[in-house]
Design a protein around this motif. Structure first.
Motif, PDB file in Angstrom:
ATOM      1  N   UNK A 133       0.882  -1.253   0.096  1.00 52.78           N
ATOM      2  CA  UNK A 133      -0.211  -0.152   0.118  1.00 52.78           C
ATOM      3  C   UNK A 133       1.009   1.408  -0.102  1.00 52.78           C
ATOM      4  N   UNK A 134       0.463   2.200  -0.447  1.00 47.88           N
ATOM      5  CA  UNK A 134       1.118   3.792  -0.704  1.00 47.88           C
ATOM      6  C   UNK A 134       0.453   4.757  -0.365  1.00 47.88           C
ATOM      7  N   UNK A 135       1.002   5.519   0.331  1.00 48.15           N
ATOM      8  CA  UNK A 135       0.071   6.682   0.970  1.00 48.15           C
ATOM      9  C   UNK A 135      -0.177   7.574  -0.071  1.00 48.15           C
ATOM     10  N   UNK A 136      -1.546   8.183  -0.157  1.00 45.50           N
ATOM     11  CA  UNK A 136      -2.333   8.822  -1.107  1.00 45.50           C
ATOM     12  C   UNK A 136      -2.565  10.314  -0.605  1.00 45.50           C
ATOM     13  N   UNK A 137      -2.217  10.671   0.492  1.00 46.47           N
ATOM     14  CA  UNK A 137      -2.553  11.811   1.457  1.00 46.47           C
ATOM     15  C   UNK A 137      -1.706  12.248   2.525  1.00 46.47           C
ATOM     16  N   UNK A 138      -2.053  13.371   2.814  1.00 47.14           N
ATOM     17  CA  UNK A 138      -1.373  13.826   4.176  1.00 47.14           C
ATOM     18  C   UNK A 138      -2.039  13.179   5.459  1.00 47.14           C
ATOM     19  N   UNK A 139      -1.133  13.272   6.428  1.00 48.62           N
ATOM     20  CA  UNK A 139      -1.915  12.890   7.716  1.00 48.62           C
ATOM     21  C   UNK A 139      -2.900  13.832   8.093  1.00 48.62           C
ATOM     22  N   UNK A 140      -3.939  13.394   8.753  1.00 49.17           N
ATOM     23  CA  UNK A 140      -4.968  14.155   9.041  1.00 49.17           C
ATOM     24  C   UNK A 140      -5.542  13.687  10.651  1.00 49.17           C
ATOM     25  N   UNK A 141      -6.608  14.215  11.132  1.00 48.09           N
ATOM     26  CA  UNK A 141      -6.944  13.710  12.673  1.00 48.09           C
ATOM     27  C   UNK A 141      -8.547  13.479  12.017  1.00 48.09           C
ATOM     28  N   UNK A 142      -8.759  12.070  12.557  1.00 45.88           N
ATOM     29  CA  UNK A 142     -10.155  11.741  12.654  1.00 45.88           C
ATOM     30  C   UNK A 142     -10.474  11.159  13.923  1.00 45.88           C
ATOM     31  N   UNK A 143     -11.479  11.880  14.690  1.00 42.64           N
ATOM     32  CA  UNK A 143     -12.008  11.641  15.892  1.00 42.64           C
ATOM     33  C   UNK A 143     -10.691  11.768  17.010  1.00 42.64           C
ATOM     34  N   UNK A 144      -9.887  12.734  16.907  1.00 44.37           N
ATOM     35  CA  UNK A 144      -8.616  12.822  17.650  1.00 44.37           C
ATOM     36  C   UNK A 144      -7.460  11.993  17.520  1.00 44.37           C
ATOM     37  N   UNK A 145      -7.734  11.126  16.403  1.00 43.30           N
ATOM     38  CA  UNK A 145      -6.451  10.011  16.025  1.00 43.30           C
ATOM     39  C   UNK A 145      -6.114  10.220  14.706  1.00 43.30           C
ATOM     40  N   UNK A 146      -4.573  10.193  14.607  1.00 43.66           N
ATOM     41  CA  UNK A 146      -3.896  10.687  13.445  1.00 43.66           C
ATOM     42  C   UNK A 146      -4.120   9.530  12.485  1.00 43.66           C
ATOM     43  N   UNK A 147      -4.439   9.812  11.334  1.00 45.56           N
ATOM     44  CA  UNK A 147      -4.841   8.856  10.257  1.00 45.56           C
ATOM     45  C   UNK A 147      -4.226   9.336   8.790  1.00 45.56           C
ATOM     46  N   UNK A 148      -4.013   8.226   8.021  1.00 45.21           N
ATOM     47  CA  UNK A 148      -3.448   8.787   6.574  1.00 45.21           C
ATOM     48  C   UNK A 148      -4.116   7.763   5.584  1.00 45.21           C
ATOM     49  N   UNK A 149      -4.464   8.283   4.619  1.00 49.07           N
ATOM     50  CA  UNK A 149      -4.985   7.196   3.442  1.00 49.07           C
ATOM     51  C   UNK A 149      -3.887   6.645   2.669  1.00 49.07           C
ATOM     52  N   UNK A 150      -4.381   5.136   2.075  1.00 46.00           N
ATOM     53  CA  UNK A 150      -3.453   4.527   1.347  1.00 46.00           C
ATOM     54  C   UNK A 150      -4.242   3.985   0.424  1.00 46.00           C
ATOM     55  N   UNK A 151      -3.553   3.300  -0.703  1.00 42.96           N
ATOM     56  CA  UNK A 151      -4.274   2.518  -1.872  1.00 42.96           C
ATOM     57  C   UNK A 151      -3.010   1.626  -2.259  1.00 42.96           C
ATOM     58  N   UNK A 152      -3.603   0.390  -3.097  1.00 39.45           N
ATOM     59  CA  UNK A 152      -2.782  -0.559  -3.529  1.00 39.45           C
ATOM     60  C   UNK A 152      -3.746  -0.828  -4.940  1.00 39.45           C
ATOM     61  N   UNK A 153      -2.988  -0.822  -5.928  1.00 37.65           N
ATOM     62  CA  UNK A 153      -3.290  -1.075  -7.148  1.00 37.65           C
ATOM     63  C   UNK A 153      -2.997  -2.621  -7.504  1.00 37.65           C
ATOM     64  N   UNK A 154      -3.933  -3.336  -8.118  1.00 41.61           N
ATOM     65  CA  UNK A 154      -3.909  -4.768  -8.132  1.00 41.61           C
ATOM     66  C   UNK A 154      -3.055  -5.100  -9.447  1.00 41.61           C
TER      67      UNK A 154
END
Length: 154
Positions: A133-154
């Motif tokens: 999986x590769x990061x597709x965006x910057x870190x952000x806060x979701x309900x006070x927890x740091x999250x990042x978006x990822x994707x994987x091309x098949x």
């Protein structure tokens, strides 16, 4: 790997809650203001709705002494989003997450999708990178927890 059944709902909810509370400490730091919102929808009732809904919910099982237990839970939408990937604390680092992800990815490919997307916590980022999986965006806060978006091309 099996499709989740209605009578699994309570055990699945417990796996989700324990996984978050015990294995995701790097995300919530034991702070109720971060932990409680994350756990709020991890109830047997909601799990049952997920199982009966349009998304695929799968469980991985392990043998412990003389009984089988749910070692992990995964869920993916028909649009290619991995919505859940949680492991029972007693099954941590045994390959359960990888098996869950392979199963979900296989399901998405069978639906004709070319990629999977997910949102990861800090705890799981290294794992998702290790399986392509590769990061597709910057870190952000979701309900006070740091999250990042990822994707994987098949």
């Amino acid at each position: 790997m099996t499709s989740a059944q209605a009578d699994d709902a309570e055990e699945i909810a417990e796996v989700l809650r324990r996984s978050i509370a015990e294995l995701c400490v790097a995300d919530h730091f034991g702070e109720a203001s971060k932990l409680e919102p994350w756990l709020a929808n991890k109830t047997a009732r909601n799990v049952l709705l997920w199982i009966e809904g349009p998304d695929l919910v799968v469980t991985a099982h392990r043998q412990s002494k003389n009984a089988s237990f749910i070692a992990g839970v995964g869920m993916a939408s028909a649009t290619g989003e991995v919505l859940l990937n949680y492991v029972h604390p007693d099954a941590r680092l045994t390959g359960v997450s990888k098996v869950i992800m392979l199963s979900l990815e296989d399901h998405l490919r069978k639906l004709g999708l070319a990629k999977a997307r997910l949102t990861s916590t800090v705890t799981a980022e290294r794992f998702y990178r290790s399986i392509g999986y590769i990061e597709t965006g910057d870190a952000r806060s979701h309900r006070g927890v740091v999250v990042r978006d990822f994707e994987k091309v098949f």
